[in-house]
Every structure is written in C-alpha cells, then in structure tokens.
Design a protein around this motif. Sequence first.
Motif, short mmCIF file in Angstrom:
data_model
loop_
_atom_site.label_atom_id
_atom_site.label_comp_id
_atom_site.label_asym_id
_atom_site.label_seq_id
_atom_site.Cartn_x
_atom_site.Cartn_y
_atom_site.Cartn_z
N VAL A 58 1.49 -1.76 -13.36
CA VAL A 58 2.47 -0.66 -13.45
C VAL A 58 3.41 -0.97 -14.60
O VAL A 58 3.94 -2.08 -14.70
CB VAL A 58 3.29 -0.52 -12.14
N VAL A 105 0.13 3.61 -15.25
CA VAL A 105 -0.38 3.03 -14.01
C VAL A 105 -1.87 2.76 -14.15
O VAL A 105 -2.63 3.63 -14.56
CB VAL A 105 -0.15 3.97 -12.79
N HIS A 162 -3.99 -3.33 -10.82
CA HIS A 162 -2.68 -3.60 -10.20
C HIS A 162 -1.59 -3.70 -11.26
O HIS A 162 -0.76 -4.61 -11.25
CB HIS A 162 -2.72 -4.89 -9.37
N MET A 192 2.29 6.28 -7.24
CA MET A 192 1.36 7.27 -7.76
C MET A 192 1.95 8.67 -7.65
O MET A 192 1.85 9.49 -8.57
CB MET A 192 0.02 7.20 -7.01
N LYS A 212 -4.17 1.31 -11.38
CA LYS A 212 -4.23 0.79 -10.01
C LYS A 212 -5.32 -0.25 -9.83
O LYS A 212 -5.14 -1.24 -9.12
CB LYS A 212 -4.41 1.94 -9.02
N ARG A 250 0.83 -1.21 0.00
CA ARG A 250 0.00 0.00 0.00
C ARG A 250 0.86 1.26 0.00
O ARG A 250 0.59 2.22 -0.71
CB ARG A 250 -0.95 0.00 1.20
N TRP A 259 2.35 1.60 -3.46
CA TRP A 259 1.42 2.16 -4.45
C TRP A 259 1.29 3.67 -4.30
O TRP A 259 1.24 4.40 -5.29
CB TRP A 259 0.05 1.50 -4.31
#
Length: 241
Positions: free
Chosen positions: A136, A129, A134, A69, A131, A62, A65
Amino acid sequence: DEVCVNIGYKADGIISKDEFSSDSSVDLLQEAHEGDELEVEILKINDGDGNVVLSLKNLEIRRGWKQIMDDFEAGNIVKGLGKQVVKGGMIANVYGVRAFIPASQLDNRYVEDIAEYVGKEMELKIIEVEKHRHRVVASRRAVLEAEKQKHEAEIWEMLKSHEGEIARGTVQRITDFGAFVDVAGIDGLVHVTDLAWGRVKHPRDVVSVGDQIDVLMLKVDIERKRLSLSAKQAKPRPWDL
C-alpha cells in the motif's frame, strides 16, 4: 505476553502478543480485560501443550484491507499513524495494515527529518494498492494539495464576488510590463499603464516590492486563474480634483 480466552472448547485459546495486534508496541494489560468478548481466528487446534492458538491480528488486517480497498476506490481520506523510518520514506499503520509513504509524499515541501512524523497521526490518501504483494502506498502531500486547491478556489470565489471593488494588496514582484500584487493570497497583475494616471517609464519608478497599495479589481477570471488590477483607478482622477 499472551491472552487466555475461553472459546467453549475442551481447551482454552491463547492469543500471543504478536497475534493480538499489528501494533508490536501494544500493552496487553491495557488493551485486554477479563470479560472482553473477542472475535478471533483459529490458527492451530493444539500448540503442543494442549492450547488452541488464536489470532486477533489476522481479522484486523483482513478488515483493514477491505477498508483500504473501499477507500482507495472511493478516493477517501484515511487516518494513518507514523510507525518507522525506512529507506526512501516511512511506514504508517492504516487500519492495521502497513502503508508506505515515500519521502516526497510526506509534505508539499522538502522534509529534512522524516523521524518527526513517527508517532504522529496523519491524514492520508491511498494512491497505490497491490494486494497480492501486500503493498500500500499512501500520500500526505496529496491531502495537503487538495486542501490548498480548495482554499484557493474559495478565495477566487470571494474575489469574484468583489469584482469592480477596491482592495488592499502587497507588491510581490516587478517586471518591465507591470507589477504583481498579492490580494488575499492571489497574485494579480497591475499593468504598467494602470499604475498611475501619468506616464510611467518603468514600474519601479512608482512602486517597490513590499509596498501596500490600493487596487481596483478590474477582472477576476476564475477559469483562467487571472486577476487584473488597476492602481490608478483606485485613486481619484487628477482632473476631478
């Protein structure tokens, strides 16, 4: 294979190797020590044996991420560790998150053996990205291209500061209208009329590829990326001898 943690509850908490880190090769004996304080997430109050199931990996991902970002939006360069070769490219670990690097984005040249990047730390730029999926996508090539452009910009500025001066260059290629000469990594044109004080029928009559010659930097145009050179003006005029 697991770490036992006192969480101030009636039962101890257990972190399995799979939940300790997103790195499956982690050595718990090296990474965890008695007395370490860890921030963990509770996955289950009772695993059936009375233990509380905990995760360190979830918090790591988390946080990863969030950092991804932030860096994606800011256009920052990130560090990534090559983990495995997959179809079309490879997977790198970035802040504990799996990032896909397409083979075409590994280098600014063709990479024959992608496996050479496994275990290698790389500077990457996050280029995509998703999210919710999931996903990248990262690029090492983008970093290399940016470094190349920065280096070229510095060379152009240096050449501009020496405009009107004589420099040493190497003939790279010859055309009907002149010769292209490399000066400090930048190709500049010596027009056929500027190769010699006398009349020149063809540039090959005066220079050959690989020749090192002195040239006068007539004009350094940074905006248009053009370097105009003169070989004859780097030499004394015949009538002055």
